[in-house]
Design an enzyme around this catalytic site. Sequence first.
Site, PDB file in Angstrom:
ATOM      1  N   ASN A 193       1.031  -0.145   5.730  1.00 15.26           N
ATOM      2  CA  ASN A 193       1.681  -1.108   5.038  1.00 15.26           C
ATOM      3  C   ASN A 193       2.067  -1.970   5.673  1.00 15.26           C
ATOM      4  OD1 ASN A 193       2.665  -1.746   2.318  1.00 15.26           O
ATOM      5  ND2 ASN A 193       3.994  -0.951   2.328  1.00 15.26           N
ATOM      6  N   GLY A 194       1.855  -3.546   4.867  1.00 15.52           N
ATOM      7  CA  GLY A 194       2.372  -4.618   4.914  1.00 15.52           C
ATOM      8  C   GLY A 194       0.873  -5.728   5.974  1.00 15.52           C
ATOM      9  N   GLU A 253       8.468 -14.324 -20.279  1.00 14.04           N
ATOM     10  CA  GLU A 253       9.187 -12.196 -20.463  1.00 14.04           C
ATOM     11  C   GLU A 253       7.596 -11.948 -21.100  1.00 14.04           C
ATOM     12  OE1 GLU A 253       8.820 -10.634 -18.172  1.00 14.04           O
ATOM     13  OE2 GLU A 253       9.063  -7.984 -18.580  1.00 14.04           O
ATOM     14  N   LYS A 274       3.703 -10.472 -19.870  1.00 18.43           N
ATOM     15  CA  LYS A 274       3.808  -8.829 -19.896  1.00 18.43           C
ATOM     16  C   LYS A 274       1.837  -8.471 -20.813  1.00 18.43           C
ATOM     17  CE  LYS A 274       5.318  -6.623 -18.248  1.00 18.43           C
ATOM     18  NZ  LYS A 274       6.781  -7.218 -17.430  1.00 18.43           N
ATOM     19  N   TRP A 333      -3.819  -1.681  -0.911  1.00 22.71           N
ATOM     20  CA  TRP A 333      -4.400  -2.909  -2.135  1.00 22.71           C
ATOM     21  C   TRP A 333      -4.238  -4.029  -0.887  1.00 22.71           C
ATOM     22  CZ3 TRP A 333      -1.242  -7.822  -2.310  1.00 22.71           C
ATOM     23  CH2 TRP A 333      -1.749  -8.336  -3.831  1.00 22.71           C
ATOM     24  N   ARG A 345       1.404   1.762  -6.102  1.00 24.52           N
ATOM     25  CA  ARG A 345       2.099   0.657  -5.016  1.00 24.52           C
ATOM     26  C   ARG A 345       0.499  -0.081  -4.686  1.00 24.52           C
ATOM     27  NH1 ARG A 345       6.342   1.119  -2.430  1.00 24.52           N
ATOM     28  NH2 ARG A 345       5.534   0.036   0.034  1.00 24.52           N
ATOM     29  N   GLU A 358      -0.628  -9.891 -17.686  1.00 23.12           N
ATOM     30  CA  GLU A 358      -0.694  -8.914 -16.970  1.00 23.12           C
ATOM     31  C   GLU A 358      -1.320  -7.514 -17.388  1.00 23.12           C
ATOM     32  OE1 GLU A 358       2.994  -7.439 -14.556  1.00 23.12           O
ATOM     33  OE2 GLU A 358       4.366  -6.847 -16.473  1.00 23.12           O
ATOM     34  N   CYS A 365       0.959  -1.523   0.071  1.00 21.20           N
ATOM     35  CA  CYS A 365      -0.032  -0.070   0.282  1.00 21.20           C
ATOM     36  C   CYS A 365       0.618   0.897   0.261  1.00 21.20           C
ATOM     37  CB  CYS A 365      -0.683  -0.488   0.952  1.00 21.20           C
ATOM     38  SG  CYS A 365      -1.881  -1.355   1.368  1.00 21.20           S
ATOM     39  N   HIS A 420       5.239 -31.762 -26.763  1.00 19.43           N
ATOM     40  CA  HIS A 420       4.666 -33.509 -25.604  1.00 19.43           C
ATOM     41  C   HIS A 420       3.275 -33.327 -24.932  1.00 19.43           C
ATOM     42  CE1 HIS A 420       8.734 -34.584 -26.216  1.00 19.43           C
ATOM     43  NE2 HIS A 420       9.224 -33.347 -26.413  1.00 19.43           N
ATOM     44  N   LYS A 465       2.769  -2.792  -8.331  1.00 21.22           N
ATOM     45  CA  LYS A 465       3.559  -2.667  -8.548  1.00 21.22           C
ATOM     46  C   LYS A 465       4.993  -3.234  -7.674  1.00 21.22           C
ATOM     47  CE  LYS A 465       7.203  -0.672 -11.023  1.00 21.22           C
ATOM     48  NZ  LYS A 465       7.580  -1.814 -12.440  1.00 21.22           N
TER      49      LYS A 465
END
Length: 608
Positions: free
Chosen positions: A100-101, A481, A485, A74, A27, A488, A2, A504, A603
């Site tokens: 935050n946490g 990668e 991208k 968040w 964040r 997301e 956050c 396979h 982020k």
Amino acid sequence: MCGIVGYIGEGDAKEVILEGLEKLEYRGYDSAGIAILKDDVIQIVKKSGKLSILNDYLEKNPISGNLGIGHTRWATHGAPTESNSHPHYSEDRKVVVVHNGIIENYQQLKKGLIEKGYKFESETDTEVIAHLYHSLYKGNSIEALKNLIQLIRGSYALGIIHSDNKDELLCCRNESPLIIGIGENENFIASDVPALLKYTKKVHFLENGDYGKITKSNIELYDINNNLVEREVNTIEWTLEQATKGGYEHFMIKEIHEQPETLRQTLERVVNYHDYSINFEEIIKKDELEKIENIHIIACGTAYHAGLQGEYMIEKIAKLPVATEIASEFRYSNPFVDKKSLCIFVSQSGETLDTILAMKECKKRGAMTLAITNVVGSTISRDADKVIYTMAGPEIGVASTKAYTNQVLNFFLLAIYFAELKECISSDEKKLLLEEVKKIPQQIEVLLEDLELIKETSEYFKNVTNGFYIGRGLDYKVALEGSLKMKEVSYIHTESLPAGELKHGTIALIEEGLPTVVLCTQTELLEKSVSNIRELKSRGSYIISVTNEENTEVIANSDVTLLIPKTIDILSGLLSVIPLQLLAYYTSLNKGIDVDKPRNLAKSVTVE
Ligand code: M6R
């Protein structure tokens, strides 16, 4: 996960906090709130949804004062509703907290507080702090904070205001980042630097266990052992312009376009092109490397993908064995790490908890730790024995782009440096590698000049729900990668596979029109990649290849080819990832998604 901003001074706290929160929305952005102290009363306004909703409300219903705290959330405990949003009040409305946490023992603390008669209004772990502080306060704020910290377990950065102490802003941190901004007759707290750049460039980075009391003219800090401490004053060199969009529509596209410049800066800083020396002596010395028997690269998400390229580069150039591991898995894998290991931690933010905890595990086992990070003063940079700063500048878009290419470039230079220490590279080979990498920034500029084909290709993706990204060797690592991208920022399900692995099992999923992005840059593997393209095409897949113009067979068999300039194979990942970043960006735009803040993501992932 956050964002926190706090202000004490003579200015308008609401304005400073809202501006700061806007810079921290990366964040977390599922709710936002603000608390302002005016006269003897703390007023809280909070709204679920993006910060703009809170902003709109406050425009119509203004509040003002010179002391306040704000938060952009968040969600971790409890849904992103208004009642779960921060700040949280104590029952008497006198203590207000932003956090935050995660407080790991909050259930146990909550039980004790309920037994004492405290009533809870939210499902969050944070509300416990407000009540707990209230129960511990006996007239001395620092004493109460000190005692609070002794009772809570977990990761936290906290901002606390109390209407009994109208001239104080309290703060503390453990595992979650928090900085103090130093102003003239005003001081600030924030989770990250961009929030404060408009007001100050002078900051203290709090250490784990630090706590303190801030007034408009004084900062009183204590360390984990309750000693009064003076933390270093750091001067931030980023400009506000660097931390904002600079004329682009979104941070992601701005940051994609910044890659030539940031890579150039890294080269200028690390390589002396007069004698082709690499300036990493501070990082690791010859006798230190000689003691190393194995290298681990540990990271999450995009940083992990950069690590995979790093592994390839160190093994190929420096001929050292490397294992790249996902931080959240590594920590619980009882890894073969000891004092003969070099553990390299890659993290843009330097605050990813999984990576931080993996580092702790390695330190416990006696390994040498090296951080590759973008944020000076971040937890990872401070905990590691050695640090390489990627110097990509602030990366705000949730999707990592310029940090990734800078991480890869640093790995390339580190590989050459290790090879030199091991005397397993000739000066001609080294010169060739360094001359080739010098061309990369300009080659990316060429790639960024004409985006028409990428925009057209993104139209194709607009209507699909699934896709594949494949490649062989180094190309597979870039495919991972590219696929991440796309997932997301566009919410399209894509899967990345080593091209040879398709047959396979997964090839059963290929059907008419399903797009496959095929990376074809590795000379030795080209023929095999062409065979894969044919296999896919004959089953109806729509082929988008990424290759250079010399690979005519690839081009002839593809529906679309995104051309990249020719470079040596080992550097191709720095070029081939660019069209993949762009493809994801324009697909996201076509779908009307908020590309800088895609759903469910933050982020900086500061929870396990
Ligand atoms: O800050 P870090 O590099 O440690 O972050 C690691 C991942 O969370 C991050 O790369 C994530 O995968 C990005 N959203 C990818 O674009």
